[in-house]
Design a protein around this motif. Structure first.
Motif, short mmCIF file in Angstrom:
data_model
loop_
_atom_site.label_atom_id
_atom_site.label_comp_id
_atom_site.label_asym_id
_atom_site.label_seq_id
_atom_site.Cartn_x
_atom_site.Cartn_y
_atom_site.Cartn_z
N GLU A 3 116.96 0.25 -22.10
CA GLU A 3 115.70 0.53 -22.79
C GLU A 3 115.61 2.02 -23.11
O GLU A 3 116.33 2.85 -22.54
CB GLU A 3 114.53 0.10 -21.92
CG GLU A 3 114.50 -1.40 -21.72
CD GLU A 3 113.28 -1.84 -20.94
OE1 GLU A 3 112.30 -1.06 -20.87
OE2 GLU A 3 113.31 -2.95 -20.41
N LEU A 4 114.70 2.37 -23.98
CA LEU A 4 114.50 3.75 -24.38
C LEU A 4 114.10 4.63 -23.19
O LEU A 4 114.53 5.78 -23.08
CB LEU A 4 113.44 3.83 -25.49
CG LEU A 4 113.23 5.18 -26.14
CD1 LEU A 4 114.54 5.71 -26.74
CD2 LEU A 4 112.17 5.10 -27.21
N SER A 5 113.31 4.08 -22.29
CA SER A 5 112.90 4.85 -21.11
C SER A 5 114.10 5.18 -20.22
O SER A 5 114.16 6.25 -19.61
CB SER A 5 111.84 4.10 -20.31
OG SER A 5 112.35 2.86 -19.85
N ASP A 6 115.08 4.27 -20.13
CA ASP A 6 116.30 4.53 -19.36
C ASP A 6 117.10 5.67 -19.99
O ASP A 6 117.62 6.54 -19.29
CB ASP A 6 117.17 3.28 -19.28
CG ASP A 6 116.50 2.15 -18.51
OD1 ASP A 6 115.65 2.44 -17.65
OD2 ASP A 6 116.83 0.98 -18.79
N ALA A 8 115.89 8.07 -21.89
CA ALA A 8 115.12 9.30 -21.69
C ALA A 8 115.31 9.84 -20.28
O ALA A 8 115.48 11.05 -20.08
CB ALA A 8 113.65 9.05 -21.98
N LEU A 9 115.30 8.94 -19.30
CA LEU A 9 115.50 9.35 -17.91
C LEU A 9 116.90 9.93 -17.71
O LEU A 9 117.06 10.98 -17.07
CB LEU A 9 115.28 8.17 -16.97
CG LEU A 9 115.45 8.46 -15.48
CD1 LEU A 9 114.45 9.51 -15.03
CD2 LEU A 9 115.31 7.19 -14.67
#
Length: 112
Positions: A3-6, A8-9
């Motif tokens: 996912e995009l959050s992964d 970004a992290l």
């Protein structure tokens, strides 16, 4: 599925790791300059270390943004008294090594 959050992290962790790796290298540059200064001035660098005390963004002579870092170190001349000095870097360049007024080492080889 990623996912995009992964992503970004991972990017944040990668950038933080890169910063700390580079900061360690610049600390080593500051420590080397401090050691050389102390040897040249007949001072004893205590704990053989420098500690980061200030961090700021500042422009270099070419107008590029660099990290300005102020490192603190302790030294002695006589072995009885401790003094606090400062080494300043801008990017990977050492701007200065500063020491406060202190006792001068006795030179037994000086002709009187």
């Amino acid at each position: 599925m990623i996912e995009l959050s992964d992503i970004a992290l991972l990017l944040i962790v990668g950038l933080a790791g890169s910063y700390f790796w580079q900061a360690h290298g610049i600390r080593e540059i500051a420590l080397r300059a401090t050691r050389l200064y102390c040897q040249r001035e007949s001072l004893q660098l205590l704990d053989d270390s420098v500690a980061l005390r200030a961090l700021w963004l500042k422009r270099d002579r070419r107008g590029r943004w660099r990290f300005w870092r102020g490192y603190q170190f302790e030294f002695t001349v006589t072995g009885d008294e401790r003094y606090v000095g400062r080494t300043v870097t801008l990017g990977k360049l050492v701007e200065s090594v500063q020491v406060p007024p202190h006792r001068m080492p006795d030179d037994e080889h000086t002709l009187h």
